[in-house]
Design a protein around this motif. Structure first.
Motif, mmCIF file in Angstrom:
data_model
loop_
_atom_site.group_PDB
_atom_site.id
_atom_site.type_symbol
_atom_site.label_atom_id
_atom_site.label_comp_id
_atom_site.label_asym_id
_atom_site.label_seq_id
_atom_site.Cartn_x
_atom_site.Cartn_y
_atom_site.Cartn_z
ATOM 1 N N HIS A 24 149.185 137.552 -65.110
ATOM 2 C CA HIS A 24 148.804 136.257 -64.538
ATOM 3 C C HIS A 24 148.686 136.248 -63.013
ATOM 4 C CE1 HIS A 24 148.019 131.993 -64.970
ATOM 5 N NE2 HIS A 24 148.787 131.798 -63.915
ATOM 6 N N PRO A 25 149.595 136.875 -62.271
ATOM 7 C CA PRO A 25 149.424 136.875 -60.809
ATOM 8 C C PRO A 25 148.099 137.514 -60.369
ATOM 9 C CG PRO A 25 151.656 137.493 -61.364
ATOM 10 C CD PRO A 25 150.888 137.455 -62.659
ATOM 11 N N LEU A 26 147.730 138.625 -60.975
ATOM 12 C CA LEU A 26 146.457 139.265 -60.631
ATOM 13 C C LEU A 26 145.276 138.427 -61.083
ATOM 14 C CD1 LEU A 26 147.315 142.970 -61.503
ATOM 15 C CD2 LEU A 26 147.133 141.927 -59.236
ATOM 16 N N ASP A 27 145.407 137.776 -62.226
ATOM 17 C CA ASP A 27 144.337 136.914 -62.722
ATOM 18 C C ASP A 27 144.143 135.711 -61.798
ATOM 19 O OD1 ASP A 27 142.357 136.408 -64.805
ATOM 20 O OD2 ASP A 27 143.600 134.671 -65.303
ATOM 21 N N THR A 28 145.225 135.200 -61.240
ATOM 22 C CA THR A 28 145.130 134.088 -60.303
ATOM 23 C C THR A 28 144.364 134.518 -59.054
ATOM 24 O OG1 THR A 28 147.168 133.081 -61.102
ATOM 25 C CG2 THR A 28 146.472 132.469 -58.886
ATOM 26 N N ASN A 41 138.775 139.042 -48.781
ATOM 27 C CA ASN A 41 138.996 140.146 -49.717
ATOM 28 C C ASN A 41 140.294 139.939 -50.493
ATOM 29 O OD1 ASN A 41 141.193 140.972 -48.089
ATOM 30 N ND2 ASN A 41 139.824 142.168 -46.776
ATOM 31 N N THR A 42 140.609 140.874 -51.344
ATOM 32 C CA THR A 42 141.774 140.759 -52.226
ATOM 33 C C THR A 42 143.075 140.641 -51.448
ATOM 34 O OG1 THR A 42 140.618 142.059 -53.895
ATOM 35 C CG2 THR A 42 142.992 141.835 -54.159
ATOM 36 N N LEU A 43 143.278 141.519 -50.471
ATOM 37 C CA LEU A 43 144.517 141.494 -49.700
ATOM 38 C C LEU A 43 144.658 140.186 -48.917
ATOM 39 C CD1 LEU A 43 147.033 143.051 -49.095
ATOM 40 C CD2 LEU A 43 145.830 144.207 -47.245
ATOM 41 N N ILE A 46 145.749 137.479 -51.351
ATOM 42 C CA ILE A 46 147.168 137.609 -51.700
ATOM 43 C C ILE A 46 148.039 137.050 -50.573
ATOM 44 C CG2 ILE A 46 149.038 139.281 -52.066
ATOM 45 C CD1 ILE A 46 146.927 141.007 -53.579
ATOM 46 N N ARG A 47 147.728 137.431 -49.325
ATOM 47 C CA ARG A 47 148.510 136.944 -48.183
ATOM 48 C C ARG A 47 148.419 135.424 -48.050
ATOM 49 N NH1 ARG A 47 147.062 141.777 -44.309
ATOM 50 N NH2 ARG A 47 145.012 140.916 -44.658
ATOM 51 N N GLY A 57 152.847 130.377 -56.158
ATOM 52 C CA GLY A 57 151.399 130.200 -56.205
ATOM 53 C C GLY A 57 150.717 131.191 -57.136
ATOM 54 N N PHE A 58 151.290 132.375 -57.285
ATOM 55 C CA PHE A 58 150.709 133.391 -58.165
ATOM 56 C C PHE A 58 150.927 133.063 -59.643
ATOM 57 C CE2 PHE A 58 151.562 135.672 -54.203
ATOM 58 C CZ PHE A 58 150.289 136.120 -53.929
#
Length: 156
Positions: A24-28, A41-43, A46-47, A57-58
């Motif tokens: 779920h965190p990656l899917d979010t 971007n992805t990073l 995440i930040r 939040g994730f």
């Protein structure tokens, strides 16, 4: 058909729950990036999620997928395995024997499981994505706790 095999339903439920907890965190992050709301971007995404919403939040909107995807996987696993078993037993006429499965049994069982998958998966995914896109920070301590229930406005 002999008795319904419940082990396949249980395996699907456990697998579905584990996939949500881990993924779920990656899917979010993926969902937020796909929405194109300035994360870069992805990073960077995440930040930004961590800074604005903390670690919670994730996991935003995870309770609905946890319950629904476990049931969804359970149904797909169980329907596939039991359909395949049913077809094999009726083709051979020996309910107690474990007849070899054919390609046609596999194909028909896959079609039946696919119909169940599409019927259950579409609405579940829509609600999950809408919950993940809520970007307000999570606040604990009783000040600003908001509980969101999916309603008719989510089914547009």
């Amino acid at each position: 058909m002999g008795s319904l095999q419940l082990e396949d339903f249980a395996a699907g439920w456990i697998g579905g729950a584990a996939s949500v907890i881990i993924g779920h965190p990656l899917d979010t992050v993926k969902t937020r990036l796909q929405a194109g709301v300035g994360y870069g971007n992805t990073l960077s995404c995440i930040r930004m999620v961590y800074r604005r919403e903390s670690v919670f939040g994730f996991f935003k909107g995870m309770s609905f997928p946890l319950a629904s995807i476990a049931v969804y996987n359970s149904m797909v696993f169980g329907v596939f395995s039991n359909t395949q078993r049913f077809l094999s037993q009726h083709r051979c006429g020996e309910p107690e024997a474990s007849p070899p499965r054919t390609l046609s049994d596999l194909l028909l069982a896959s079609i039946v499981a696919g119909v169940v998958s599409v019927g259950l998966g579409g609405p579940v995914d829509l609600i999950k994505i809408r919950l993940q896109m809520q970007t307000q920070p999570f606040r604990d301590g009783g000040e600003h706790r908001v509980t969101v229930f999916p309603g008719p406005h989510l089914c547009m």
